[in-house]
Design an enzyme around this catalytic site. Structure first.
Site, PDB file in Angstrom:
ATOM      1  N   HIS A 254      -6.245  65.414  69.046  1.00  0.00           N
ATOM      2  CA  HIS A 254      -7.541  65.649  69.673  1.00  0.00           C
ATOM      3  C   HIS A 254      -8.031  67.081  69.497  1.00  0.00           C
ATOM      4  O   HIS A 254      -9.214  67.367  69.694  1.00  0.00           O
ATOM      5  CB  HIS A 254      -7.518  65.264  71.155  1.00  0.00           C
ATOM      6  CG  HIS A 254      -6.729  66.180  72.029  1.00  0.00           C
ATOM      7  ND1 HIS A 254      -5.419  65.944  72.368  1.00  0.00           N
ATOM      8  CD2 HIS A 254      -7.064  67.341  72.650  1.00  0.00           C
ATOM      9  CE1 HIS A 254      -4.982  66.888  73.165  1.00  0.00           C
ATOM     10  NE2 HIS A 254      -5.963  67.761  73.346  1.00  0.00           N
TER      11      HIS A 254
ATOM     12  N   ASP B 124      -1.367  60.927  69.186  1.00  0.00           N
ATOM     13  CA  ASP B 124      -2.060  62.200  69.429  1.00  0.00           C
ATOM     14  C   ASP B 124      -1.309  63.377  68.794  1.00  0.00           C
ATOM     15  O   ASP B 124      -1.174  64.442  69.400  1.00  0.00           O
ATOM     16  CB  ASP B 124      -2.247  62.445  70.924  1.00  0.00           C
ATOM     17  CG  ASP B 124      -3.299  63.524  71.188  1.00  0.00           C
ATOM     18  OD1 ASP B 124      -4.172  63.719  70.322  1.00  0.00           O
ATOM     19  OD2 ASP B 124      -3.214  64.184  72.237  1.00  0.00           O
TER      20      ASP B 124
ATOM     21  N   SER C 288      -3.489  72.584  74.634  1.00  0.00           N
ATOM     22  CA  SER C 288      -3.091  71.408  73.868  1.00  0.00           C
ATOM     23  C   SER C 288      -2.568  71.815  72.495  1.00  0.00           C
ATOM     24  O   SER C 288      -3.205  72.596  71.780  1.00  0.00           O
ATOM     25  CB  SER C 288      -4.288  70.464  73.696  1.00  0.00           C
ATOM     26  OG  SER C 288      -4.717  69.986  74.946  1.00  0.00           O
TER      27      SER C 288
END
Length: 510
Positions: free
Chosen positions: A253, A288, A370
């Site tokens: 992402h 992911d 992230s």
């Protein structure tokens, strides 16, 4: 025709004697009577004849009697109690209604004006005028002020008063001097030109003073910040170097914008602020994860990978990354839980559609963290920071999630080798079910010819265990299927119509 009087009538032959009772006229003989004969009347009582009969000597209907007759019936006087209650008050006017404002039994007195001048009926007399004029006194002007000469030489004050004033002035001066002396000795001045701040010499570059500082020094050079810039959009994240050839592991992402927009610019910023372009080697929206590659970077620092299977609840961990674009940020915490199924859904900025078997930590993980590494006390990477739960105001609340490194390693190797990843699947769609009878993942449909159909799974079956892992939700079933090996049979249990069945299933590639 002459009619003879009735022989039976007592007054037939007697003349009128003046009695109130009159005699009937004489009736003719039966041979001369007309038929039918009239009925005879009952005799009238004397009292009735007295009230309703003609006066004595009157024979016509409207004749006026001149004779004295007996007294007529009189109306008795009213009862005194009733007369007091319902009669008119004494002296009241002959009206049909009493004045509602009048006071019963009291005589209303006319109001006498307070001011005789306003009373037109007041007699003439000598008195004060109607408007009294106040006399205005002439203000007294202040006299001249006393000066020193007047006091000392003008004999305006007595010597006793002058001596008293002198003593008071001396006492005031003495007290003021003593107070000034006292405050000058007690209160120090606020400023000084002799103060110098001293510092302690640590002897140059000292070693880490804590375990977190030691981990940060060992890992910080292998962590990078990732910038994605497109027309009217900007994204930032983190990553870490996993190979000296310039391979970098991060979240899908983080670089989804660059993957879907060929005009977007993708750059990696190293610890020394060196900014270099990067390319996407491969990405996997189902886990992911993504791998980038940078070129022309001499001797990059490579992260040391550990094992997430050895983590203990309560073990200290350190999270690295660039939260909100603040690169080279370090936060610390503990491992709060393991094997936590967390769903990641697609949105306007990412096509990630995954369920991760996450490590839960209370180390602060915010947007921008992230893709950064989650490191244990030995400076080994045990997870990839992926998601965090934010509070109502958008701040961290101590709920961060990271992908275990044991699951990320084979994905990263497959992406570097093939640029894509194959995942195991059994051919079912499921939803979570939780009631008093069963807890697990309820099968909504089964794909024809899939491993689930071959294993005997039907719609509405509830899978309660897969590969020896308890299943309490559809997300946990997805995680358990993805961690299995393609082509390798695994045991599972399912609930159907109040009974629990066991079987084996062999996941196939997607």
């Amino acid at each position: 025709m002459n009619v003879a009087p009735d022989a039976d009538s007592p007054d037939a032959d007697s003349p009128d004697t003046g009695d109130a009772q009159y005699a009937r006229p004489a009736e003719p003989p039966e041979s001369q009577q007309l038929t039918p004969s009239r009925p005879r009347h009952a005799p009238v009582s004397p009292s009735t004849a007295q009230v309703f009969g003609r006066p004595s000597g009157v024979r016509g209907s409207f004749a006026t009697s001149t004779d004295n007759r007996s007294p007529e019936p009189q109306v008795a006087a009213p009862d005194p109690v009733l007369a007091e209650a319902f009669g008119r008050p004494a002296g009241s006017a002959e009206t049909l209604q009493r004045d509602p404002l009048a006071t019963y039994g009291q005589t209303e007195q006319p109001r006498t004006p307070d001011d005789p001048w306003r009373d037109p009926e007041s007699p003439a007399r000598l008195d004060a005028p109607a408007l009294a004029t106040a006399s205005v006194e002439t203000p007294t002007e202040a006299g001249p002020k006393l000066g020193v000469r007047d006091i000392l030489l003008g004999k305006r004050l007595s010597w006793v008063a002058l001596a008293t004033l002198t003593v008071i002035a001396l006492l005031i001066g003495l007290v003021g001097g003593l107070m000034g002396r006292y405050t000058a000795e007690v209160a120090a001045p606020l400023t000084s030109d002799t103060v110098e701040l001293s510092t302690e010499d640590t002897g140059g570059d000292a070693g880490p003073r804590s375990s977190v500082a030691e981990v940060a020094r060992a890992v910080e050079k292998s962590v990078v910040a990732i910038d994605v810039r497109a027309a009217g959009a900007y994204a930032t994240g983190s990553g870490f170097v996993i190979d000296k050839a310039g391979y970098i592991l991060t979240n899908n992402h983080v670089i989804s914008m660059a993957a879907n927009d060929k005009s977007a610019k993708l750059e990696v910023v190293f610890f020394d602020r060196q900014r270099v372009p990067a390319r996407i080697v491969g990405r996997d929206p189902k886990t992911d994860l993504a791998v980038l590659k940078v070129d022309n970077v001499e001797n990059p620092t490579v992260s040391v990978l550990g094992s997430s299977g050895d983590l203990q609840i309560g073990e200290e961990v350190v999270a690295f990354g660039s939260p909100l674009g603040l690169n080279r940020t370090v936060t610390s915490g503990i491992v709060s839980a393991t094997d936590r199924a967390v769903a990641l859904t697609p949105d306007a900025e990412s096509d990630t559609d995954a369920v991760i078997d996450a490590i839960q930590t209370d180390a602060a993980i915010n947007p921008g963290n992230s893709g950064g590494p989650l490191v244990n006390a030995e400076a080994q990477v045990v997870g990839i920071n992926t998601a965090g739960r934010l509070g109502a105001g958008g701040g961290n609340i101590g709920l961060g999630f990271a992908i275990p490194i044991d699951e990320a390693k084979p994905i990263a190797e497959a992406l570097i080798r093939d640029g894509r990843v194959n995942h195991p699947q059994i051919g079912v769609n499921a939803s979570s079910v939780r009631n008093e009878r069963v807890l697990g993942a309820q099968v909504r449909n089964v794909v024809a010819g899939s491993p689930a159909e071959r294993a005997g799974v039907r719609e509405n079956d509830v899978i309660t265990s897969f590969n020896n892992r308890p299943i309490e939700s559809a997300d946990e079933l997805n995680v358990a299927i993805r961690t299995a090996n393609i082509g390798e049979s695994v045991p599972f249990q399912y609930w159907r119509a109040g009974r629990t069945f066991s079987g084996t299933i062999t996941p196939a590639s997607d």
